[in-house]
Design a protein around this motif. Structure first.
Motif, PDB file in Angstrom:
ATOM      1  N   MET A   1       0.807  -1.217   0.000  1.00  0.00           N
ATOM      2  CA  MET A   1       0.000   0.000   0.000  1.00  0.00           C
ATOM      3  C   MET A   1       0.847   1.277   0.000  1.00  0.00           C
ATOM      4  N   PRO A   2       1.904   1.370   0.830  1.00  0.00           N
ATOM      5  CA  PRO A   2       2.719   2.604   0.772  1.00  0.00           C
ATOM      6  C   PRO A   2       3.311   2.853  -0.610  1.00  0.00           C
ATOM      7  N   HIS A   3       3.720   1.789  -1.302  1.00  0.00           N
ATOM      8  CA  HIS A   3       4.278   1.948  -2.650  1.00  0.00           C
ATOM      9  C   HIS A   3       3.190   2.357  -3.639  1.00  0.00           C
ATOM     10  N   ALA A   4       2.015   1.736  -3.530  1.00  0.00           N
ATOM     11  CA  ALA A   4       0.901   2.106  -4.414  1.00  0.00           C
ATOM     12  C   ALA A   4       0.524   3.564  -4.202  1.00  0.00           C
ATOM     13  N   ALA A   5       0.476   3.995  -2.937  1.00  0.00           N
ATOM     14  CA  ALA A   5       0.119   5.382  -2.638  1.00  0.00           C
ATOM     15  C   ALA A   5       1.184   6.343  -3.156  1.00  0.00           C
ATOM     16  N   ALA A   6       2.452   5.957  -3.051  1.00  0.00           N
ATOM     17  CA  ALA A   6       3.540   6.831  -3.504  1.00  0.00           C
ATOM     18  C   ALA A   6       3.446   7.090  -5.008  1.00  0.00           C
ATOM     19  N   VAL A   7       3.146   6.052  -5.776  1.00  0.00           N
ATOM     20  CA  VAL A   7       3.029   6.210  -7.225  1.00  0.00           C
ATOM     21  C   VAL A   7       1.744   6.947  -7.583  1.00  0.00           C
ATOM     22  N   ALA A   8       0.655   6.638  -6.893  1.00  0.00           N
ATOM     23  CA  ALA A   8      -0.623   7.302  -7.184  1.00  0.00           C
ATOM     24  C   ALA A   8      -0.518   8.801  -6.952  1.00  0.00           C
ATOM     25  N   ARG A   9       0.151   9.199  -5.867  1.00  0.00           N
ATOM     26  CA  ARG A   9       0.316  10.631  -5.603  1.00  0.00           C
ATOM     27  C   ARG A   9       1.155  11.296  -6.686  1.00  0.00           C
TER      28      ARG A   9
ATOM     29  N   ALA B   1       2.391  -7.711  -4.018  1.00  0.00           N
ATOM     30  CA  ALA B   1       3.570  -8.233  -3.327  1.00  0.00           C
ATOM     31  C   ALA B   1       3.933  -9.593  -3.908  1.00  0.00           C
ATOM     32  N   SER B   2       5.189  -9.987  -3.736  1.00  0.00           N
ATOM     33  CA  SER B   2       5.632 -11.271  -4.269  1.00  0.00           C
ATOM     34  C   SER B   2       4.974 -12.443  -3.558  1.00  0.00           C
ATOM     35  N   HIS B   3       4.604 -12.265  -2.294  1.00  0.00           N
ATOM     36  CA  HIS B   3       3.941 -13.307  -1.515  1.00  0.00           C
ATOM     37  C   HIS B   3       2.879 -12.653  -0.636  1.00  0.00           C
ATOM     38  N   GLY B   4       1.840 -13.414  -0.316  1.00  0.00           N
ATOM     39  CA  GLY B   4       0.762 -12.881   0.512  1.00  0.00           C
ATOM     40  C   GLY B   4       0.479 -13.759   1.707  1.00  0.00           C
ATOM     41  N   ALA B   5      -0.813 -14.047   1.929  1.00  0.00           N
ATOM     42  CA  ALA B   5      -1.227 -14.771   3.131  1.00  0.00           C
ATOM     43  C   ALA B   5      -0.658 -16.186   3.191  1.00  0.00           C
TER      44      ALA B   5
ATOM     45  N   LEU C   1       5.963  -4.635  -8.593  1.00  0.00           N
ATOM     46  CA  LEU C   1       6.101  -5.810  -7.737  1.00  0.00           C
ATOM     47  C   LEU C   1       6.961  -5.454  -6.527  1.00  0.00           C
ATOM     48  N   VAL C   2       6.412  -5.664  -5.336  1.00  0.00           N
ATOM     49  CA  VAL C   2       7.126  -5.377  -4.094  1.00  0.00           C
ATOM     50  C   VAL C   2       7.579  -6.704  -3.480  1.00  0.00           C
ATOM     51  N   PRO C   3       8.890  -6.942  -3.354  1.00  0.00           N
ATOM     52  CA  PRO C   3       9.347  -8.185  -2.719  1.00  0.00           C
ATOM     53  C   PRO C   3       8.895  -8.233  -1.260  1.00  0.00           C
ATOM     54  N   ALA C   4       8.229  -9.323  -0.882  1.00  0.00           N
ATOM     55  CA  ALA C   4       7.705  -9.425   0.481  1.00  0.00           C
ATOM     56  C   ALA C   4       8.815  -9.385   1.521  1.00  0.00           C
ATOM     57  N   TRP C   5      10.001  -9.870   1.157  1.00  0.00           N
ATOM     58  CA  TRP C   5      11.100  -9.888   2.138  1.00  0.00           C
ATOM     59  C   TRP C   5      11.589  -8.479   2.471  1.00  0.00           C
ATOM     60  N   SER C   6      11.270  -7.505   1.618  1.00  0.00           N
ATOM     61  CA  SER C   6      11.742  -6.139   1.862  1.00  0.00           C
ATOM     62  C   SER C   6      10.837  -5.373   2.815  1.00  0.00           C
ATOM     63  N   VAL C   7       9.678  -5.933   3.134  1.00  0.00           N
ATOM     64  CA  VAL C   7       8.721  -5.232   3.990  1.00  0.00           C
ATOM     65  C   VAL C   7       9.169  -5.317   5.441  1.00  0.00           C
TER      66      VAL C   7
ATOM     67  N   ASP D   1      16.347   2.104  -4.789  1.00  0.00           N
ATOM     68  CA  ASP D   1      15.086   1.866  -4.084  1.00  0.00           C
ATOM     69  C   ASP D   1      14.010   1.301  -4.998  1.00  0.00           C
ATOM     70  N   LEU D   2      14.140   1.574  -6.286  1.00  0.00           N
ATOM     71  CA  LEU D   2      13.118   1.159  -7.250  1.00  0.00           C
ATOM     72  C   LEU D   2      13.798   0.818  -8.566  1.00  0.00           C
ATOM     73  N   LEU D   3      13.383  -0.281  -9.164  1.00  0.00           N
ATOM     74  CA  LEU D   3      13.911  -0.711 -10.456  1.00  0.00           C
ATOM     75  C   LEU D   3      12.809  -0.565 -11.492  1.00  0.00           C
ATOM     76  N   VAL D   4      13.077   0.181 -12.573  1.00  0.00           N
ATOM     77  CA  VAL D   4      12.072   0.431 -13.616  1.00  0.00           C
ATOM     78  C   VAL D   4      12.620  -0.077 -14.944  1.00  0.00           C
ATOM     79  N   PHE D   5      11.875  -0.963 -15.591  1.00  0.00           N
ATOM     80  CA  PHE D   5      12.320  -1.486 -16.884  1.00  0.00           C
ATOM     81  C   PHE D   5      11.130  -2.036 -17.651  1.00  0.00           C
ATOM     82  N   SER D   6      11.294  -2.167 -18.954  1.00  0.00           N
ATOM     83  CA  SER D   6      10.217  -2.678 -19.799  1.00  0.00           C
ATOM     84  C   SER D   6      10.298  -4.199 -19.862  1.00  0.00           C
ATOM     85  N   GLY D   7       9.147  -4.816 -20.167  1.00  0.00           N
ATOM     86  CA  GLY D   7       9.112  -6.268 -20.238  1.00  0.00           C
ATOM     87  C   GLY D   7       9.965  -6.819 -21.374  1.00  0.00           C
TER      88      GLY D   7
END
Length: 259
Positions: free
Chosen positions: A1-9, A91-95, A120-126, A245-251
Motif C-alpha cells: 500500500m505505501p508503494h501504491a500510494a507513492a506512485v498514485a500521488r 507483493a511477491s507473496h501474501g497470506a 512488484l514489491v518483494p515481500a522480504w523487503s517489507v 530503491d526502485l527498479l524500472v524497466f520494460s518487459g
C-alpha cells in the motif's frame, strides 16, 4: 500500500484496493459453500478493505475498494482489463507465506498475464511495522537503446520529479562469446575487445542524450555504462552497489516480444 500510494500521488491517480475472495469450491480442496459463512466472509473482506481505505485516504489521494469473487488470479486479471487499470501493484507473496519460488502462484500468474504495467514489491523487503509512507531516493532504469526500453522513461521521470529522486540510467554492454568452439587467438580477442569498446562509447553517447531529455523533463539523472558477460548478474550487482530503491524497466527490449 505505501508503494501504491507513492506512485498514485506522483501522477494524481485514483487508487483502488482489491481483495479476491476464493470460494471453497474453487480451491484445491473443494467443499460445498455455506451461504451464511460465505456472506460473513464477504462482510469481513469489505470491512478489511474499508479499514485500509480509511488508513490511507488523505486529501491528495482518492482510494476506492472492490471485493471480487472467484479464482484470484483470473478475477483480478479480468477486473484490471475491464477497469482500464494503468498500474497493478502487488507483493511477491501474501497470506500463504513464503514458498520455494521467488513468486507465489497468484503473483506469478498476474505478472505473466496481466495487461498494463506491474509494480512488484518483494515481500522480504517489507519491514515490521510496515512504513506508512515510502519515498525513492534512487531509481534504477534499465536501457538497452531500444524504443521499447525507453517506454518506461515517462513513468520513471514522473516518480523522480514527485519524490526528488535521482535516476540512474544503466546500460550493460555484453561481452561477445566465441561463435565456434576452439581456442580463441589474439586476432579474435582483439576484434572482440574493439567491438566492446565501440559499443561502450556508443552507449555513453546514447545515455548522455537520454540524460539531457530527462533533465528537460525536470528530473535529475546519472548515467552508468558497465561491461559484463553476465548482464543479469551485473544488473543485480548495480542494484545493491548503488542502493537503488526502485527498479524500472520494460518487459521487452531489443529482443522484442516473445512467448
Amino acid at each position: 500500500m505505501p508503494h501504491a500510494a507513492a506512485v498514485a500521488r506522483a501522477f494524481g491517480a485514483r487508487l483502488t484496493v482489491v481483495h479476491a475472495l476464493e470460494p471453497p469450491h474453487e480451491g484445491p480442496e473443494a467443499t460445498p459453500t455455506d451461504p451464511l459463512d460465505w456472506e460473513m466472509q464477504r462482510a469481513e473482506a469489505r470491512k478489511h478493505l474499508e479499514a485500509v481505505q480509511s488508513e490511507h485516504a488523505v486529501a491528495d489521494l482518492r482510494v476506492g475498494s472492490e471485493v471480487l469473487e472467484g479464482r484470484p488470479a483470473e478475477e483480478i486479471r479480468d477486473w484490471v482489463t475491464n477497469s482500464s487499470v494503468d498500474l497493478t501493484v502487488l507483493a511477491s507473496h501474501g497470506a500463504s507465506g513464503w514458498t520455494e519460488w521467488s513468486l507465489a502462484s497468484t503473483a506469478r500468474k498476474l505478472v505473466e498475464g496481466i495487461s498494463g504495467s506491474v509494480l512488484l514489491v518483494p515481500a522480504w523487503s517489507v519491514q515490521e511495522p510496515v512504513e506508512r509512507e515510502v519515498s525513492y531516493g534512487r531509481i534504477l532504469v534499465l536501457l538497452d537503446g531500444s524504443l521499447r526500453a525507453e517506454s518506461v522513461l515517462p513513468v520513471a521521470t514522473g516518480i523522480a520529479r514527485a519524490h526528488g529522486s535521482e535516476l540512474l540510467l544503466l546500460h550493460v554492454v555484453p561481452t561477445p562469446e566465441p561463435g565456434c568452439p576452439g581456442a580463441v587467438g589474439d586476432e579474435e580477442h582483439d576484434l572482440a575487445q574493439r567491438l566492446v569498446e565501440r559499443n561502450a562509447r556508443a552507449a555513453e553517447t546514447y545515455l548522455k542524450g537520454v540524460e539531457k531529455r530527462v533533465a528537460r523533463a525536470g528530473a535529475r539523472a546519472r548515467t552508468l555504462v558497465t561491461i559484463d558477460g553476465d548482464v543479469r548478474g551485473e544488473i543485480l550487482r548495480r542494484i545493491t552497489q548503488d542502493r537503488a530503491d526502485l527498479l524500472v524497466f520494460s518487459g521487452h527490449g531489443h529482443g522484442g516480444r516473445s512467448e
